[in-house]
Design an enzyme around this catalytic site. Structure first.
Site, mmCIF file in Angstrom:
data_model
loop_
_atom_site.group_PDB
_atom_site.id
_atom_site.type_symbol
_atom_site.label_atom_id
_atom_site.label_comp_id
_atom_site.label_asym_id
_atom_site.label_seq_id
_atom_site.Cartn_x
_atom_site.Cartn_y
_atom_site.Cartn_z
ATOM 1 N N LYS A 244 0.741 -1.180 -0.117
ATOM 2 C CA LYS A 244 -0.006 -0.183 0.090
ATOM 3 C C LYS A 244 0.854 1.343 0.003
ATOM 4 C CE LYS A 244 -0.275 -0.775 4.986
ATOM 5 N NZ LYS A 244 -1.373 -0.747 5.969
ATOM 6 N N ASP B 128 -4.410 -5.162 8.405
ATOM 7 C CA ASP B 128 -4.616 -4.587 6.943
ATOM 8 C C ASP B 128 -6.016 -5.346 6.587
ATOM 9 O OD1 ASP B 128 -2.867 -3.068 6.280
ATOM 10 O OD2 ASP B 128 -1.511 -4.339 5.780
#
Length: 172
Positions: free
Chosen positions: A92, A133
């Protein structure tokens, strides 16, 4: 508390031309055999301020080395520590973002390429992408299988053993 790993093989298919394995272990990831490389997920900004990433940062340092590699989401940064590789799967852009299954797959492909070039056949990791996550472990397992099934790379996934704390029991 010294917790001994408990080995539980995961189900996977294996053809005659590959020998990859995926094994699930209850125990401390940082007590894995010293000949195994380690892997976990981070963001491009290399913040590592929460979850298991904090422990990786504390144990292996190298934040500046990681930043110098200028890896972006979908790639894999690498440090060499204690005679083994430590893989930082960039999944990310920023620490506050959430990864996608695609960015995880791409970063795993990058790690696989590095492993093949450097004769790495053993990797230990947490349930990547499934803690803070919030990716689904079943889908992550399928990605691991898709990426590694035609290799001789053995992956061991560590989870901490569950402990029960009674309401009035001290935490010491």
């Amino acid at each position: 508390m010294d917790v001994q790993p408990q080995w539980t093989p995961m189900a996977f298919s294996q053809s005659s031309e590959d020998s990859w394995t995926l094994t699930h272990v209850s125990g401390d990831l940082f007590r894995c055999p010293e000949d195994e490389s380690l892997a976990h997920c981070i963001s491009e900004d290399c913040r590592m301020g929460a979850g298991i990433a904090v422990l990786f940062k504390k144990k292996f340092g190298g934040v500046d080395e990681l930043k110098e590699q200028k890896k972006i989401s979908g790639q894999c940064a690498v440090l060499r520590r204690e005679g083994r590789f430590v893989y930082y799967l960039i999944t990310k852009k920023k620490y506050c973002n959430k990864p996608t299954y695609d960015s995880l797959r791409q970063s795993l492909e990058g790690m696989k390429s590095h492993c093949i070039k450097n004769d790495v056949t053993k990797i230990s990791m947490p349930r990547i992408g499934c803690g803070l996550d919030r990716l689904k472990w079943d889908r992550v397992c399928e990605i691991l299988k898709d990426v590694f099934e035609h290799t001789d790379i053995n992956i061991t996934v560590y989870t901490l053993p569950e402990t029960t704390v009674k309401k009035d029991q001290p935490l010491s």
